[in-house]
Design a protein around this motif. Structure first.
Motif, PDB file in Angstrom:
ATOM      1  N   ALA A 124     -11.033  25.909  48.433  1.00  0.00           N
ATOM      2  CA  ALA A 124     -10.425  26.204  47.138  1.00  0.00           C
ATOM      3  C   ALA A 124     -11.381  27.028  46.274  1.00  0.00           C
ATOM      4  CB  ALA A 124     -10.066  24.897  46.434  1.00  0.00           C
ATOM      5  N   ILE A 125     -12.653  26.618  46.267  1.00  0.00           N
ATOM      6  CA  ILE A 125     -13.630  27.323  45.441  1.00  0.00           C
ATOM      7  C   ILE A 125     -13.848  28.736  45.948  1.00  0.00           C
ATOM      8  CG2 ILE A 125     -16.092  27.372  44.840  1.00  0.00           C
ATOM      9  CD1 ILE A 125     -15.946  24.369  44.522  1.00  0.00           C
ATOM     10  N   ARG A 169     -12.760  34.511  45.065  1.00  0.00           N
ATOM     11  CA  ARG A 169     -12.226  35.812  45.489  1.00  0.00           C
ATOM     12  C   ARG A 169     -10.925  36.144  44.763  1.00  0.00           C
ATOM     13  NH1 ARG A 169     -12.428  36.338  51.894  1.00  0.00           N
ATOM     14  NH2 ARG A 169     -12.541  34.107  52.200  1.00  0.00           N
ATOM     15  N   GLN A 170     -10.602  35.339  43.757  1.00  0.00           N
ATOM     16  CA  GLN A 170      -9.396  35.522  42.944  1.00  0.00           C
ATOM     17  C   GLN A 170      -8.136  35.553  43.789  1.00  0.00           C
ATOM     18  OE1 GLN A 170     -10.332  38.947  40.589  1.00  0.00           O
ATOM     19  NE2 GLN A 170     -11.815  37.804  39.382  1.00  0.00           N
ATOM     20  N   LEU A 183      -8.940  37.377  56.465  1.00  0.00           N
ATOM     21  CA  LEU A 183      -9.156  36.194  55.637  1.00  0.00           C
ATOM     22  C   LEU A 183      -9.298  34.944  56.499  1.00  0.00           C
ATOM     23  CD1 LEU A 183      -9.272  34.855  52.868  1.00  0.00           C
ATOM     24  CD2 LEU A 183      -6.789  34.728  52.889  1.00  0.00           C
ATOM     25  N   LYS A 184      -8.426  34.864  57.508  1.00  0.00           N
ATOM     26  CA  LYS A 184      -8.427  33.707  58.393  1.00  0.00           C
ATOM     27  C   LYS A 184      -9.789  33.543  59.069  1.00  0.00           C
ATOM     28  CE  LYS A 184      -4.567  31.845  60.833  1.00  0.00           C
ATOM     29  NZ  LYS A 184      -3.293  32.146  61.446  1.00  0.00           N
ATOM     30  N   VAL A 185     -10.313  34.670  59.530  1.00  0.00           N
ATOM     31  CA  VAL A 185     -11.592  34.621  60.230  1.00  0.00           C
ATOM     32  C   VAL A 185     -12.689  34.103  59.299  1.00  0.00           C
ATOM     33  CG1 VAL A 185     -13.344  36.029  61.368  1.00  0.00           C
ATOM     34  CG2 VAL A 185     -10.926  36.467  61.783  1.00  0.00           C
ATOM     35  N   SER A 186     -12.671  34.537  58.060  1.00  0.00           N
ATOM     36  CA  SER A 186     -13.730  34.099  57.163  1.00  0.00           C
ATOM     37  C   SER A 186     -13.619  32.604  56.874  1.00  0.00           C
ATOM     38  CB  SER A 186     -13.716  34.920  55.871  1.00  0.00           C
ATOM     39  OG  SER A 186     -12.631  34.534  55.066  1.00  0.00           O
ATOM     40  N   VAL A 187     -12.391  32.082  56.836  1.00  0.00           N
ATOM     41  CA  VAL A 187     -12.217  30.640  56.635  1.00  0.00           C
ATOM     42  C   VAL A 187     -12.798  29.875  57.824  1.00  0.00           C
ATOM     43  CG1 VAL A 187     -10.550  28.775  56.376  1.00  0.00           C
ATOM     44  CG2 VAL A 187     -10.199  30.932  55.171  1.00  0.00           C
ATOM     45  N   HIS A 188     -12.497  30.389  59.036  1.00  0.00           N
ATOM     46  CA  HIS A 188     -13.054  29.742  60.223  1.00  0.00           C
ATOM     47  C   HIS A 188     -14.575  29.776  60.205  1.00  0.00           C
ATOM     48  CE1 HIS A 188      -9.651  28.603  62.659  1.00  0.00           C
ATOM     49  NE2 HIS A 188      -9.039  29.736  62.332  1.00  0.00           N
TER      50      HIS A 188
END
Lengths: 223, 185
Positions: free
Chosen positions: B49-50, B55-56, A73-78
């Motif tokens: 946030a969106i 992705r729920q 998840l972290k990687v996708s945020v970056h």
């Protein structure tokens, strides 16, 4: 994924004294330069240090992300953040190229008359692009039209035939640092010029020529 | 500027979400986010946030002003005053649109909010058209535009500035002794 913390120290090898921006401030100044460039009628001074540092930050972050495991998840945020920054960066550079293509003879003329030590408004890459664009335009005009003209009509001055940026166009701005006694020139002869104060945080509609030095110094932000 | 670009800028605004996952602090280039703990509210930019919502992975808490009572007050105030009243957020229109499109199940009375914001927007745009008209008529060269948001300026602004530029050109060409102007159209 802990390696990503290192990104904060990315511009440590930039040795000029003014570069003490945090990465967040750096991104902010890129966005400011982007908006100013978008709204200013003329080509603004290039910001090679900002571009260089932003690219460095992006490269650094991407290198880190390659080592991280996929699907995290972290990687996708970056990745999302990188894409957003990259968008601003390319939109900014593209906007400058559009202006160079539009005003190239005047930009190159200004560059020619620039005093020693005065900063260039073009980056070295943009300068090369502008020169090449000029040469190509001239060669094209010559091959397609001019050489078929009578000899006395074979000369054309690009400086005279390409429109200049219209510095009298109106712009919207937000004041970042308070300014006093900005002289507003009248539109017609019957009106008189008058001075205004620009309060911090206030927004104005005014001719670009009046505030051009303030845009360059960063005292106002075009919006 | 394109509306999509203004929306892009609006996506940097912070909103509060309640995540349903846990994650350490994220060190983004633009600053740190998190840590994320299930059930604990945390502030993140709207773009994140969106994405998390899609992705729920979270529930969204609407900004304080996104409330029917508050927005009714704002709308009435806007209708009463001749000038532009201050808006609760510099991106009120974009945020309403974004949050209602992606997280309307977390926003009570979403439809009413949409209408209220649209009414406020319409009132403000009507005022803006009126003042643009008088600006042009009186041949002004400077206007103060406090409380106008970026989206409002960019919706009406491009048209207005282009019109002003054209009028300026026509006018300066009328004045004698400046014939060289006609070259630089």
């Amino acid at each position: 994924a802990g390696a990503m913390a290192a990104a904060a120290g990315g511009d440590s090898d930039g040795d000029s004294e003014e570069l003490v921006l945090t990465p967040a401030q750096l991104i902010h100044s890129l966005e400011q330069a982007w908006l100013n460039e978008k709204f200013a009628p003329e080509l603004l001074e290039s910001k090679p240090e900002i571009i260089e540092c932003v690219v460095e930050q992006l490269d650094h972050m991407e290198a880190n992300l390659k080592r991280a495991k996929r699907g995290d998840l972290k990687v996708s945020v970056h990745h999302m953040e990188i894409e957003r920054i990259r968008y601003v960066l390319s939109s900014y550079l593209r906007c400058r190229l559009v202006k160079i293509e539009k005003f190239f003879p005047h930009i190159l003329e200004k560059e020619k008359s620039r005093a020693e030590g005065e900063p260039s408004i073009l980056s070295p890459e943009e300068f090369a692009f502008a020169k090449e664009y000029m040469a190509n335009t001239e060669a094209y005009l010559k091959n397609v039209a001019l050489k078929h003209m009578p000899p006395n009509l074979q000369k054309v001055s690009l400086l005279k035939s390409v429109p200049k940026p219209n510095l009298d166009s109106f712009v919207f701005l937000r004041v970042l640092e308070r300014q006093e006694n900005i002289l507003v020139e009248p539109e017609t002869d019957e009106q008189r010029e008058y001075a205004i104060n620009l309060e911090e945080g206030s927004q104005h509609l005014i001719r670009y020529r009046t505030v051009a030095p303030l845009v360059a110094s960063g005292a106002v932000q075009l919006i | 500027m394109e509306p999509a670009e203004v929306e892009f800028l609006a996506e940097k605004e912070l909103v509060t979400i309640v995540p349903n996952f846990s994650l350490d602090r994220i060190h983004l280039i633009g600053g740190d986010l998190g840590p994320f703990n299930p059930g604990l509210p945390v502030e993140v930019p709207v773009w994140l946030a969106i994405n998390l919502k899609q992705r729920q992975k979270c529930r969204l808490i609407p900004p304080e002003w996104m409330d029917v009572g508050k927005l009714e007050e704002i709308r009435d105030q806007e209708r009463k005053e001749d000038t532009f009243t201050p808006m609760p957020s510099p991106y009120y229109m974009e945020l309403t649109k974004l949050l209602l499109n992606y997280a309307s199940d977390n926003i009570p009375r979403a439809d009413e909010i949409r209408t209220l914001v649209k009414d406020t927007w319409d009132t403000r745009m009507a005022k803006l058209r009126l003042s643009a008209d008088s600006f042009v008529r009186q041949q002004e060269v400077h206007a103060k535009l406090d409380n106008l948001t970026l989206m409002e300026i960019n919706t009406a602004g491009t048209f207005l500035t282009q019109a002003l530029d054209h009028m300026y050109k026509l006018r300066t060409n009328l004045q004698p002794g400046e014939s060289s102007h006609s070259q630089d159209f």
